[in-house]
Design a protein around this motif. Structure first.
Motif, PDB file in Angstrom:
ATOM      1  N   ALA A   1       6.309  89.424  28.480  1.00  0.00           N
ATOM      2  CA  ALA A   1       6.640  90.649  27.734  1.00  0.00           C
ATOM      3  C   ALA A   1       7.028  90.366  26.295  1.00  0.00           C
ATOM      4  N   ASN A   2       7.427  89.118  26.036  1.00  0.00           N
ATOM      5  CA  ASN A   2       7.896  88.749  24.699  1.00  0.00           C
ATOM      6  C   ASN A   2       6.818  88.047  23.881  1.00  0.00           C
ATOM      7  N   ALA A   3       5.587  88.065  24.367  1.00  0.00           N
ATOM      8  CA  ALA A   3       4.485  87.394  23.673  1.00  0.00           C
ATOM      9  C   ALA A   3       4.283  87.982  22.271  1.00  0.00           C
ATOM     10  N   SER A   4       3.798  87.149  21.367  1.00  0.00           N
ATOM     11  CA  SER A   4       3.614  87.581  19.975  1.00  0.00           C
ATOM     12  C   SER A   4       2.617  88.731  19.860  1.00  0.00           C
ATOM     13  N   SER A   5       1.734  88.866  20.841  1.00  0.00           N
ATOM     14  CA  SER A   5       0.750  89.956  20.795  1.00  0.00           C
ATOM     15  C   SER A   5       1.419  91.327  20.929  1.00  0.00           C
ATOM     16  N   PHE A   6       2.702  91.334  21.371  1.00  0.00           N
ATOM     17  CA  PHE A   6       3.436  92.597  21.507  1.00  0.00           C
ATOM     18  C   PHE A   6       4.393  92.855  20.342  1.00  0.00           C
ATOM     19  N   ASN A   7       4.297  92.035  19.305  1.00  0.00           N
ATOM     20  CA  ASN A   7       5.147  92.271  18.140  1.00  0.00           C
ATOM     21  C   ASN A   7       4.947  93.692  17.612  1.00  0.00           C
ATOM     22  N   PHE A   8       6.054  94.372  17.363  1.00  0.00           N
ATOM     23  CA  PHE A   8       6.066  95.754  16.846  1.00  0.00           C
ATOM     24  C   PHE A   8       5.559  96.782  17.854  1.00  0.00           C
ATOM     25  N   LEU A   9       5.412  96.364  19.122  1.00  0.00           N
ATOM     26  CA  LEU A   9       5.044  97.318  20.162  1.00  0.00           C
ATOM     27  C   LEU A   9       6.260  97.470  21.077  1.00  0.00           C
ATOM     28  N   PHE A  10       6.858  98.638  21.049  1.00  0.00           N
ATOM     29  CA  PHE A  10       8.053  98.904  21.838  1.00  0.00           C
ATOM     30  C   PHE A  10       7.829 100.137  22.716  1.00  0.00           C
ATOM     31  N   ILE A  11       8.244 100.050  23.948  1.00  0.00           N
ATOM     32  CA  ILE A  11       8.182 101.202  24.850  1.00  0.00           C
ATOM     33  C   ILE A  11       9.541 101.889  24.768  1.00  0.00           C
ATOM     34  N   THR A  12       9.638 102.835  23.878  1.00  0.00           N
ATOM     35  CA  THR A  12      10.942 103.427  23.546  1.00  0.00           C
ATOM     36  C   THR A  12      11.567 104.205  24.700  1.00  0.00           C
ATOM     37  N   GLU A  13      10.753 104.711  25.611  1.00  0.00           N
ATOM     38  CA  GLU A  13      11.301 105.442  26.759  1.00  0.00           C
ATOM     39  C   GLU A  13      12.013 104.516  27.742  1.00  0.00           C
ATOM     40  N   LEU A  14      11.767 103.231  27.598  1.00  0.00           N
ATOM     41  CA  LEU A  14      12.410 102.229  28.452  1.00  0.00           C
ATOM     42  C   LEU A  14      13.227 101.278  27.577  1.00  0.00           C
ATOM     43  N   GLN A  15      14.056 101.876  26.740  1.00  0.00           N
ATOM     44  CA  GLN A  15      14.810 101.099  25.767  1.00  0.00           C
ATOM     45  C   GLN A  15      15.718 100.067  26.439  1.00  0.00           C
ATOM     46  N   ASN A  16      16.294 100.428  27.586  1.00  0.00           N
ATOM     47  CA  ASN A  16      17.185  99.460  28.255  1.00  0.00           C
ATOM     48  C   ASN A  16      16.420  98.228  28.743  1.00  0.00           C
ATOM     49  N   TRP A  17      15.162  98.415  29.128  1.00  0.00           N
ATOM     50  CA  TRP A  17      14.353  97.263  29.528  1.00  0.00           C
ATOM     51  C   TRP A  17      14.024  96.413  28.309  1.00  0.00           C
ATOM     52  N   GLU A  18      13.716  97.065  27.205  1.00  0.00           N
ATOM     53  CA  GLU A  18      13.449  96.342  25.951  1.00  0.00           C
ATOM     54  C   GLU A  18      14.708  95.594  25.500  1.00  0.00           C
TER      55      GLU A  18
END
Length: 205
Positions: free
Chosen positions: A149-166
Motif C-alpha cells: 500500500a505504501n509503494a511509490s506508485s501510490f504517491n499522491f493517491l489517497f483514499i480519503t473515505e478511509l482516512q484512518n486506514w491511511e
C-alpha cells in the motif's frame, strides 16, 4: 384435515407478510465479514474470540465488486490500493483482538504468595503467551500489506473515505505504529513470569 389446513394457511400468510429485509443475507465477501466485527466497551473472552473469527474470515474471503466497496472506487489504481489497505487494516485489528484476549488472562506481576494458585496462573499465562505470539504473526502480515500500500506508485493517491486506514499506513511508515517492539517486550515479560512460577514450590499461606 382441518388442523393441517390451518397450519398450511398460517404458514402461507406468515410467508406472504414476512418483510423482505428479514430474509437471510449471505455473508460472502471480505467486507461482509468485516462488518460483523465489533468492539464493546467491556470485552469478554467470547467477544474477542468471535471478533477474531470474523476477521479471519475477512482475510480469507474474496473482495466484493468495487461498486460495493467501503469507499468510492473510480479507478483500477484506487481499487488496488484499497485492497492492500483493507488487508493491512484487518491484520492490525487481529493484533488488537489478540492483545485484548491475552490481557484478560495476563498476570502483570508474580508474588511469592501466588504459589497456591501457580497452576492456574501458569495455564492463564500460557494462553496470554499464545495470544501475543499470534500477534507477531499478524504484524508480519500487516507489514507485507503495508509495503504494497505504501509503494511509490501510490504517491499522491489517497483514499480519503478511509482516512484512518491511511493514517495507520503512515504511522507504520514513520515507526510510530510498531506492534513488533511492544509484543516482543510483552512476550519476554510473560516468559519471565512463567519461569518464576515454575520455580516456585507449592505452598499454602
Amino acid at each position: 384435515m382441518k388442523k393441517l389446513f390451518k397450519i398450511c394457511l398460517f404458514s402461507f400468510i406468515f410467508a406472504f407478510f414476512l418483510p423482505q429485509d428479514l430474509n437471510a443475507y449471505m455473508v460472502k465477501y471480505k467486507e461482509d465479514f468485516y462488518k460483523l466485527y465489533h468492539v464493546h466497551y467491556q470485552q469478554y473472552p467470547d467477544d474477542c474470540i468471535e471478533n477474531i473469527y470474523w476477521l479471519e474470515k475477512a482475510v480469507e474471503a474474496d473482495f466484493c465488486n468495487p461498486l460495493y466497496a467501503m469507499a468510492k472506487i473510480e479507478t483500477e489504481k484506487q481499487w488496488e490500493k484499497y485492497r492492500y489497505l483493507f488487508q493491512m487494516h484487518v491484520n492490525l485489528k487481529l493484533i488488537e483482538q489478540h492483545l485484548r484476549l491475552g490481557r484478560i488472562y495476563d498476570k502483570k506481576c508474580v508474588y511469592f504468595y501466588d504459589a497456591p494458585w501457580k497452576d492456574e496462573y501458569l495455564n492463564n499465562l500460557e494462553k496470554t503467551l499464545s495470544c501475543y505470539e499470534a500477534g507477531l504473526y499478524y504484524w508480519q502480515e500487516a507489514k507485507l500489506w503495508f509495503e504494497k500500500a505504501n509503494a511509490s506508485s501510490f504517491n499522491f493517491l489517497f483514499i480519503t473515505e478511509l482516512q484512518n486506514w491511511e493514517d495507520e499506513r503512515e504511522r507504520i511508515k514513520t515507526g510510530e505504529l510498531n506492534y513488533e517492539k511492544m509484543l516482543n517486550r510483552e512476550i519476554e515479560r510473560v516468559k519471565k513470569a512463567i519461569d518464576e512460577l515454575l520455580a516456585m514450590k507449592s505452598k499454602s499461606y
